[in-house]
Write an enzyme that holds these catalytic residues in place. Structure first.
Site: not given
Ligand SMILES: *[C@@H]1O[C@H](CO)[C@@H](O)[C@H](O)[C@H]1NC(C)=O
Ligand SMILES: *[C@@H]1O[C@H](CO)[C@@H](O)[C@H](O)[C@H]1NC(C)=O
Ligand SMILES: *[C@@H]1O[C@H](CO)[C@@H](O)[C@H](O)[C@H]1NC(C)=O
Ligand SMILES: *[C@@H]1O[C@H](CO)[C@@H](O)[C@H](O)[C@H]1NC(C)=O
Ligand SMILES: *[C@@H]1O[C@H](CO)[C@@H](O)[C@H](O)[C@H]1NC(C)=O
Ligand SMILES: *[C@@H]1O[C@H](CO)[C@@H](O)[C@H](O)[C@H]1NC(C)=O
Ligand SMILES: *[C@@H]1O[C@H](CO)[C@@H](O)[C@H](O)[C@H]1NC(C)=O
Ligand SMILES: *[C@@H]1O[C@H](CO)[C@@H](O)[C@H](O)[C@H]1NC(C)=O
Length: 465
Positions: A267, A323, A326, A332
């Site tokens: 990542e 997202e 999260k 995040e």
């Protein structure tokens, strides 16, 4: 003639990279922690439109693995953290897991990497750690019994596996894991010719110390300002924070006797947005980081890092979508290349060939300096009222006199609505708990604001930055 040579070279190069099983073009992490994301069958065309060759899943979602059949996308799958302990002790269970999560899709789905758990050694409690490498061995053994040779087995690690990381030549793994977990893992990775899968986010060290770490250095723009960092131990000169972080892991592995294990960037990325109290999370920086990262890894000849010049660094960018489910700080939920509706947050070309000047102008960064002033934590518009009521009760049960002012007859009792009471309670909670790590999140029901929500004689407690 020159053109022909270049063509020949690139053909040869591509072939070589195919033989060794990986190319340098970044893949994309397909995380699905959102309640507003497109279905897998709608997401895969979006992934393809980004021109990536590789995707990473955080599970073995059968619908996705089926949709990926007969595409040319290479896939990384993940065995959930919860299963590690049982699998480590039971070969039959390991075999069964492979039979139900790999065999139905392989080889039509090009599964190439299987990560056993996600950042296991960073998560607490530490009870799973001793089982990690045994589980990796069992999974590898199950694959071998089925003659599945193309899948590399690994696990992803965050930078916190290191005790010291600066200067890179002085880096070492944490003492609690170095001998007990990391060393057997490196032995396994060496024996199976797999990779050390590493999550690398220059955003985190930079944002926690923006005064001493140069932002351009974190965004691969050190050469704009002639900013470099020299490692006094090795004499190596660093032009960006990413290389510095990656090399610290190479040096730490070398120290344990494994100088040849390759790193796979499991990542990397930069948030395109975040909370008011977070610095540097914006579209400008996210686009700059990711575009420059792509250019770095796609450069020919391959540059590698100062400690491993010329080594291909295979990678995944995090992430496909923003997202919204999260947990944690707002950043995040803002790592996506795409919004949930499928439109791009900014233009990016994963081949690295588009010059910066051909992209549309980016919005200027507005939070590269830390915000100074008061902020409040209020209920997010459109929140589920039942859930908000539960969060209100929870907030009121914490701290001292948190909800005194929303009691009947008090200054903030009216308007008598869950939305307003929750807003007051969240602000009151956060004003007490921020200093000890409390967040303004409440499962997505709360949001930060710099606009004072106080009204009449109802004064909301605030946090001052
Ligand atoms: C692990 O095994 C135990 C004992 O068989 C079982 O009770 C438990 O549910 C298993 N855990 C998981 C996550 O499957
Ligand atoms: C190992 O896993 C298999 C399959 O789930 C199960 O039937 C068996 O009871 C397990 N063995 C032990 C010792 O837990
Ligand atoms: C987990 O942490 C406890 C308490 O710090 C320690 O005693 C124990 O040895 C650790 N276990 C492992 C496997 O690291
Ligand atoms: C960087 O250094 C080079 C060579 O010393 C110099 O020519 C150039 O002007 C410098 N650039 C900046 C932005 O300081
Ligand atoms: C494994 O370790 C040996 C001894 O250090 C080394 O020669 C070899 O290149 C390593 N292989 C990999 C894939 O790391
Ligand atoms: C997609 O969502 C983003 C962010 O909410 C918004 O700015 C954009 O206009 C949307 N695009 C379309 C095509 O709806
Ligand atoms: C609203 O929240 C409640 C309690 O958390 C939950 O049970 C319910 O399903 C939610 N409703 C909607 C429409 O999401
Ligand atoms: C609540 O008050 C007590 C006693 O004054 C104090 O020790 C505690 O830290 C307070 N709690 C918070 C969250 O401020």
């Amino acid at each position: 003639m020159a053109l022909l040579l270049i063509l020949l070279f690139s053909l040869l190069f591509n072939n070589i990279s195919d033989i060794s099983g990986f190319s340098s073009q970044p893949g994309i992490c397909y995380g699905q922690l959102g309640n507003n994301l497109p279905t897998p069958s709608k997401s895969i065309p979006l992934i393809k439109s980004l021109n990536t060759k590789r995707i990473k899943l955080y599970d073995t979602n059968p619908q996705i693995l089926t949709s990926l059949k007969n595409t040319n996308l290479q896939v990384s799958i993940m065995l959930p953290n919860e299963l590690i302990t049982n699998i480590s002790a039971n070969q039959t269970l390991s075999d069964q897991w492979i039979k139900s999560n790999v065999v139905p899709f392989y080889p039509q789905t090009l599964i190439r990497y299987l990560l056993v758990g996600n950042e296991i050694i960073s998560s607490t409690p530490n009870t799973t750690w001793p089982h990690l490498v045994p589980a990796m061995r069992r999974i590898k053994h199950s694959l071998k019994k089925l003659r599945i040779k193309k899948i590399k087995v690994g696990t992803s690690s965050a930078m916190d596996v290191l005790e010291t990381s600066f200067p890179p030549s002085n880096a070492a793994f944490r003492k609690d894991i170095a001998v007990r977990v990391i060393k057997p893992m490196l032995r396994f990775l060496n024996r199976t010719k797999s990779f050390f899968f590493l999550d690398v986010y220059p955003f985190f060290p930079w944002s926690s110390d923006p005064v001493n770490i140069n932002l351009d250095y974190a965004l691969f723009r050190g050469d704009n300002v002639n900013f470099t960092v020299t490692d006094p131990g090795s004499g190596l000169v660093y032009t960006n924070l990413f290389d510095q972080m990656v090399d610290s892991v190479y040096f730490a592995m070398e120290k344990l006797g494994f100088p040849d294990i390759r790193i796979f960037i499991a990542e990397t990325g930069w948030p395109n947005g975040g909370d008011i109290d977070q610095i540097g999370a914006n579209v400008f920086n996210a686009a700059t980081y990711n575009r420059n990262f792509v250019k770095k890894v796609m450069r020919k000849p391959v540059v590698g890092t100062p400690a491993r010049p010329g080594s291909i660094l295979p990678s995944f960018l995090f992430a496909l979508f923003n997202e919204n489910q999260k947990p944690g700080p707002g950043t995040e939920r803002h790592f996506g290349l795409l919004y949930p509706n499928g439109s791009k947050v900014y233009e990016i070309d994963l081949s690295g060939e588009t010059p910066e000047s051909e992209f549309p102008v980016l919005p200027p960064p507005e939070n590269n300096e830390a915000y100074k002033g008061k902020i409040w934590c209020v209920a997010a518009r459109g929140s589920n009222t039942t859930a908000l009521g539960e969060a209100l009760s929870y907030a009121c049960s914490q701290g001292n006199r948190t909800c005194d002012l929303v009691r009947p007859g008090r200054e903030c009792f009216k308007p008598e609505s869950v939305f307003w009471h929750a807003s007051y309670a969240f602000s009151s909670y956060w004003a007490q708990f921020k200093k000890i790590g409390g967040t303004c999140y409440f499962n997505g029901l709360a949001t930060q604001t710099a606009k004072d929500p106080s009204y009449g004689s109802c004064k909301f407690p605030s946090v001052t930055l």
